[in-house]
Motif scaffolding. Structure first.
Motif, short mmCIF file in Angstrom:
data_model
loop_
_atom_site.label_atom_id
_atom_site.label_comp_id
_atom_site.label_asym_id
_atom_site.label_seq_id
_atom_site.Cartn_x
_atom_site.Cartn_y
_atom_site.Cartn_z
N CYS A 29 0.83 -1.21 0.00
CA CYS A 29 0.00 0.00 0.00
C CYS A 29 0.86 1.26 0.00
O CYS A 29 0.61 2.19 -0.77
N LEU A 40 -4.89 7.97 -0.95
CA LEU A 40 -6.23 7.52 -0.56
C LEU A 40 -6.76 6.45 -1.50
O LEU A 40 -7.24 5.41 -1.05
N TYR A 41 -6.66 6.67 -2.80
CA TYR A 41 -7.14 5.68 -3.76
C TYR A 41 -6.38 4.36 -3.65
O TYR A 41 -6.96 3.29 -3.75
N GLN A 43 -4.87 3.15 -0.95
CA GLN A 43 -5.24 2.48 0.29
C GLN A 43 -6.62 1.84 0.19
O GLN A 43 -6.82 0.68 0.58
N VAL A 44 -7.56 2.57 -0.35
CA VAL A 44 -8.93 2.04 -0.48
C VAL A 44 -8.96 0.89 -1.48
O VAL A 44 -9.59 -0.15 -1.24
N THR A 48 -9.90 -2.95 -0.46
CA THR A 48 -11.04 -3.59 -1.13
C THR A 48 -10.65 -4.92 -1.76
O THR A 48 -11.31 -5.93 -1.56
#
Length: 136
Positions: A29, A40-41, A43-44, A48
């Protein structure tokens, strides 16, 4: 063939590999977010993909009828190999920086999925298999 393996040994192996899996997940990550400049993208997206594959692989284990020690140790071995190779794979990911930047944020998500799929899938197989063997 029947192996006599203590529960302590299974706890030990599972704990070591699970800890290393968590560390490598964190490194993936961070590395992808540093390269892509989209923390942010990244990590998300990573969370997911990781959680989705943990669930899918756990469902696959629940459908297996004959779970052997060989399968458990093969998964542990493959996961250990992937963990050892991950720094090299992350180094190779930097080589694709320009190609991924041309695809925009989707390029980094594709790269993230390629890095996480085998790793997350095997991690999701590991815990249910260890719990099955401990309960026997």
């Amino acid at each position: 063939m029947y192996f006599l393996v203590s529960n302590r040994f299974i706890y030990f192996i599972t704990s070591i590999v699970a800890f290393n899996s968590f560390v490598i997940y964190s490194v993936i990550c961070k590395k992808i977010s540093l390269i892509s400049k989209m923390e942010l993208y990244s990590q998300v997206g990573a969370l997911t993909v990781f959680v989705l594959l943990l669930g899918v692989s756990s469902l696959i284990v629940s459908k297996l009828e004959n779970v052997s020690w060989k399968l458990f140790f093969r998964i542990e071995f493959l996961l250990s190999i992937i963990i050892c190779l991950m720094p090299v794979l992350l180094g190779l990911a930097e080589l694709f920086r320009d190609s991924a930047n041309q695809l925009g944020p989707y390029g980094w998500m594709i790269l993230l999925v390629i890095l996480l799929v085998p790793f997350a899938f095997l991690t999701g197989l590991e815990l249910p298999l260890s719990l099955i063997h401990i309960s026997e």
